[in-house]
Design a protein around this motif. Structure first.
Motif, mmCIF file in Angstrom:
data_model
loop_
_atom_site.group_PDB
_atom_site.id
_atom_site.type_symbol
_atom_site.label_atom_id
_atom_site.label_comp_id
_atom_site.label_asym_id
_atom_site.label_seq_id
_atom_site.Cartn_x
_atom_site.Cartn_y
_atom_site.Cartn_z
ATOM 1 N N LEU A 120 0.904 -1.400 0.113
ATOM 2 C CA LEU A 120 -0.095 0.160 -0.013
ATOM 3 C C LEU A 120 0.757 1.253 -0.034
ATOM 4 O O LEU A 120 1.858 1.182 0.686
ATOM 5 C CB LEU A 120 -0.843 0.176 1.308
ATOM 6 C CG LEU A 120 -1.871 -1.065 1.340
ATOM 7 C CD1 LEU A 120 -2.611 -1.068 2.554
ATOM 8 C CD2 LEU A 120 -3.051 -0.825 0.370
ATOM 9 N N THR A 137 1.903 4.589 1.001
ATOM 10 C CA THR A 137 1.886 5.210 2.290
ATOM 11 C C THR A 137 1.271 6.715 2.292
ATOM 12 O O THR A 137 1.866 7.787 1.481
ATOM 13 C CB THR A 137 3.108 5.419 3.193
ATOM 14 O OG1 THR A 137 3.770 4.104 3.137
ATOM 15 C CG2 THR A 137 2.961 5.921 4.569
ATOM 16 N N GLY A 188 7.496 -2.894 -1.097
ATOM 17 C CA GLY A 188 6.486 -1.865 -1.267
ATOM 18 C C GLY A 188 5.727 -1.723 -2.532
ATOM 19 O O GLY A 188 5.957 -2.644 -3.165
ATOM 20 N N THR A 189 5.223 -0.520 -3.205
ATOM 21 C CA THR A 189 4.333 -0.720 -4.073
ATOM 22 C C THR A 189 5.163 -0.633 -5.510
ATOM 23 O O THR A 189 4.630 -0.783 -6.832
ATOM 24 C CB THR A 189 3.273 0.675 -4.183
ATOM 25 O OG1 THR A 189 4.336 1.738 -4.292
ATOM 26 C CG2 THR A 189 2.672 0.598 -3.043
ATOM 27 N N ALA A 190 6.541 -0.621 -5.499
ATOM 28 C CA ALA A 190 7.484 -0.788 -6.401
ATOM 29 C C ALA A 190 6.904 0.206 -7.786
ATOM 30 O O ALA A 190 6.572 -0.217 -9.239
ATOM 31 C CB ALA A 190 7.656 -1.919 -7.025
ATOM 32 N N ASP A 199 8.302 2.277 -9.626
ATOM 33 C CA ASP A 199 9.029 2.389 -10.894
ATOM 34 C C ASP A 199 8.776 1.336 -11.974
ATOM 35 O O ASP A 199 9.131 1.672 -13.113
ATOM 36 C CB ASP A 199 10.566 2.217 -10.491
ATOM 37 C CG ASP A 199 10.981 0.995 -9.368
ATOM 38 O OD1 ASP A 199 10.069 0.640 -8.682
ATOM 39 O OD2 ASP A 199 12.046 0.825 -9.491
ATOM 40 N N ASN A 217 7.832 -9.178 -9.228
ATOM 41 C CA ASN A 217 8.001 -10.667 -8.916
ATOM 42 C C ASN A 217 6.570 -10.822 -7.850
ATOM 43 O O ASN A 217 6.568 -10.193 -6.582
ATOM 44 C CB ASN A 217 9.212 -10.820 -8.072
ATOM 45 C CG ASN A 217 9.527 -12.235 -7.582
ATOM 46 O OD1 ASN A 217 8.728 -13.031 -7.578
ATOM 47 N ND2 ASN A 217 10.814 -12.387 -7.361
HETATM 48 P P1 NAD Z 1 9.671 -0.562 -2.950
HETATM 49 O O1 NAD Z 1 9.886 -1.804 -2.097
HETATM 50 O O2 NAD Z 1 8.233 -0.106 -3.370
HETATM 51 O O3 NAD Z 1 10.745 -0.510 -3.913
HETATM 52 C C1 NAD Z 1 12.071 -0.627 -3.630
HETATM 53 C C2 NAD Z 1 12.585 -1.218 -5.056
HETATM 54 O O4 NAD Z 1 12.420 -2.634 -5.056
HETATM 55 C C3 NAD Z 1 12.225 -0.735 -6.368
HETATM 56 O O5 NAD Z 1 13.361 -0.660 -7.345
HETATM 57 C C4 NAD Z 1 11.410 -1.756 -6.861
HETATM 58 O O6 NAD Z 1 11.182 -1.680 -8.069
HETATM 59 C C5 NAD Z 1 11.682 -3.049 -6.298
HETATM 60 N N1 NAD Z 1 10.680 -3.957 -6.177
HETATM 61 C C6 NAD Z 1 10.015 -3.929 -4.934
HETATM 62 N N2 NAD Z 1 8.996 -4.775 -5.014
HETATM 63 C C7 NAD Z 1 9.226 -5.749 -6.158
HETATM 64 C C8 NAD Z 1 8.871 -6.715 -6.692
HETATM 65 N N3 NAD Z 1 7.650 -7.436 -6.222
HETATM 66 N N4 NAD Z 1 9.256 -7.207 -7.824
HETATM 67 C C9 NAD Z 1 10.248 -6.528 -8.326
HETATM 68 N N5 NAD Z 1 10.853 -5.496 -7.758
HETATM 69 C C10 NAD Z 1 10.545 -5.037 -6.828
HETATM 70 O O7 NAD Z 1 9.981 0.723 -2.081
HETATM 71 P P2 NAD Z 1 9.879 2.144 -1.848
HETATM 72 O O8 NAD Z 1 9.803 2.539 -3.355
HETATM 73 O O9 NAD Z 1 10.573 2.767 -1.049
HETATM 74 O O10 NAD Z 1 8.366 2.722 -1.778
HETATM 75 C C11 NAD Z 1 7.193 2.719 -2.472
HETATM 76 C C12 NAD Z 1 6.086 2.898 -1.630
HETATM 77 O O11 NAD Z 1 5.784 1.772 -1.200
HETATM 78 C C13 NAD Z 1 5.834 4.021 -0.634
HETATM 79 O O12 NAD Z 1 4.579 4.547 -0.648
HETATM 80 C C14 NAD Z 1 6.008 3.248 0.468
HETATM 81 O O13 NAD Z 1 5.658 3.895 1.737
HETATM 82 C C15 NAD Z 1 5.276 1.823 0.041
HETATM 83 N N6 NAD Z 1 5.839 0.663 0.942
HETATM 84 C C16 NAD Z 1 4.845 0.077 1.479
HETATM 85 C C17 NAD Z 1 4.971 -1.278 2.144
HETATM 86 C C18 NAD Z 1 3.899 -2.184 2.422
HETATM 87 O O14 NAD Z 1 2.709 -1.552 2.028
HETATM 88 N N7 NAD Z 1 4.239 -2.994 3.190
HETATM 89 C C19 NAD Z 1 6.088 -1.628 2.423
HETATM 90 C C20 NAD Z 1 7.401 -0.855 1.941
HETATM 91 C C21 NAD Z 1 6.975 0.536 1.256
#
Ligand code: NAD
Length: 419
Positions: free
Chosen positions: A89, A91, A341-343, A345, A353
């Motif tokens: 989700l 944030t 997180g929501t990835a 990018d 994944n």
């Molecule tokens: P993120 O985990 O979304 O991304 C970090 C990196 O990991 C990025 O390069 C992304 O492409 C990669 N990544 C993440 N999940 C992936 C997947 N399933 N497969 C492939 N690559 C993946 O972290 P962020 O960018 O710091 O946060 C983005 C948003 O997500 C923010 O709003 C943050 O607050 C939220 N967030 C939510 C949770 C949760 O709901 N549990 C946890 C962490 C962050």
């Protein structure tokens, strides 16, 4: 309907699972996860056990549809159906809610955050022998510095708190009192006991050899030190015939000598007793790199658990695929979740994944005691990774790795499950 009867989960053949699809990559990974789980249930139980998926709203998607980040209806549904699963989700920034995850944990009092950590053959790891890592972290989820009791430097509240400390409590050693912010760290006997009890019960049920209490009791004697003492006391009081504690070892060692203590420990291990031990958090982090095979179930406080979860996940190359669950073993409430997180990018590119979400669904199946379906999914993931097939985040580090999209990875798993 799923119920807790006499402290035990009663599971019908058809279980309704509310799910939050999640933001960003959520709508890509959730359907894959559900399709794989459905296929595993069909294969394992030939239609006799099923999940009915029920969508509930939260996050950005919810905010856009009805102006609420976390509608009451969603919370009520989780309360009613006991379990649920969620994608990542966004944030909210500057909203009334600090974190949706924290709000969910607090409302349902999900006091144990469970993170299993294991290595999958084929996945790139910084360790020489990642196969030695097999741990399950029980992180306390409701107390500690995370309770959110903080006052900012320069505010009347901080000044009032400082005044109380200096005049009422006779505290004299605050180095820069006028420019300090303050935080309070509550750690209770009750909070510790319910967490440690869950960790011990889990270890006994899953036949793990030890539970390690990880703390900084050498510095924070009453909070983290309390965690250690209360944990040991609970183990001796409630599980005396099933465990041997290193606290007893120390007492025997002092009274009867080290050799005698070693004999007691040896015979406890031969009898298959669960060993309860403790370690200071900094030493633990070193030891997990040097001798990970010494640890299995870990029980720890909230902040330590946060650091430990990420280090251990990184050790098995699984930071992006680590699953998680937040559970209240007493009420039966549990929410299983992707830990990433929501990835944003890569959202919308069919690249994400789904393994973190899928492995948390595996935890959910194990929680329901539908272990046959859980094993089928684990086996399919193992086979896929062993064939060096994965989504790009993992496949690009594999030798001759084949990069699959989110959906083709899901299809590959379903083919493996059906075969
Ligand atoms: P993120 O985990 O979304 O991304 C970090 C990196 O990991 C990025 O390069 C992304 O492409 C990669 N990544 C993440 N999940 C992936 C997947 N399933 N497969 C492939 N690559 C993946 O972290 P962020 O960018 O710091 O946060 C983005 C948003 O997500 C923010 O709003 C943050 O607050 C939220 N967030 C939510 C949770 C949760 O709901 N549990 C946890 C962490 C962050």
């Amino acid at each position: 309907m799923l119920k807790v009867i006499n402290g035990k989960l009663s599971v019908p053949d058809m279980v309704t699972v509310p799910y939050i699809i999640g933001d960003g990559v959520g709508p890509e990974i959730m359907p894959v996860c559900q399709a794989v789980v459905n296929a595993a249930l069909e294969k394992a139980y030939e239609g006799t056990k099923k999940i009915e998926w029920k969508e509930v709203l939260a996050g950005e998607r919810s905010f856009q549809q009805n102006g609420s980040w976390l509608p009451d209806e969603t919370l009520d549904t989780f309360k009613e159906y006991l379990i649920g699963i969620k994608g990542p989700l966004t944030t909210p920034v500057g909203g009334g809610i600090r974190s949706l995850n924290v709000a969910l944990r607090q409302t349902l009092d999900l006091y144990a955050c469970l993170r299993p950590v294991r290595w999958f053959r084929g996945v790139n790891s910084p360790l020489k022998e990642p196969q030695k890592v097999n741990m399950v972290i029980f992180r306390e989820n409701t107390e500690d510095i995370y309770a959110g009791i903080e006052w900012k430097e320069g505010t009347p509240e901080a000044a009032k708190f400082l005044h109380f400390l200096e005049t009422e409590m006779k505290v004299k050693n605050i180095r820069f009192p006028d420019s300090s912010s303050f935080g309070v760290k509550p750690v209770s006997r009750e909070g510790t006991e319910r967490l440690v009890r869950s960790a011990i019960e889990y270890a006994l049920e899953h036949k793990y050899p030890s539970v390690t209490l990880v703390h900084k009791g050498n510095i924070m004697k009453y909070t983290e030190g309390g965690f250690k003492l209360w944990g040991y006391a609970l183990a001796r009081r409630e599980f005396s015939d099933k465990v041997f504690t290193m606290m007893e070892y120390d007492i025997i060692s002092k009274e009867e000598g080290k050799e005698m203590a070693k004999n007691y420990l040896r015979s406890a291990m031969q009898e298959g007793k669960l060993i309860i031990k403790d370690v200071i958090a900094d030493a633990f982090l070193q030891n997990t790199l040097l001798k990970p095979e010494e640890y299995s179930v870990i029980a720890t406080l909230n902040l330590n658990g946060d650091y430990i979860s990420d280090q251990l996940a990184a050790m098995v190359g699984g930071i992006g695929i680590a699953p998680g669950a937040n559970i209240n073993y007493k009420t039966g409430h549990a929410i299983f979740e992707a830990t990433h997180g929501t990835a944003p990018d890569i959202a919308g590119e069919n690249k994400a994944n789904p393994s973190s979400l899928l492995l948390s669904a595996v935890m959910m199946l194990e929680y329901l005691e539908w272990g046959k379906a859980a094993l089928l999914i684990i086996k399919a993931i193992e086979d896929c990774f062993e064939q060096n097939k994965a989504t790009g985040d993992l496949a690009r580090f594999m030798e001759n790795g084949t990069i699959l999209t989110t959906s083709t990875f899901g299809e590959e798993l379903i083919t493996l499950i059906k075969s």
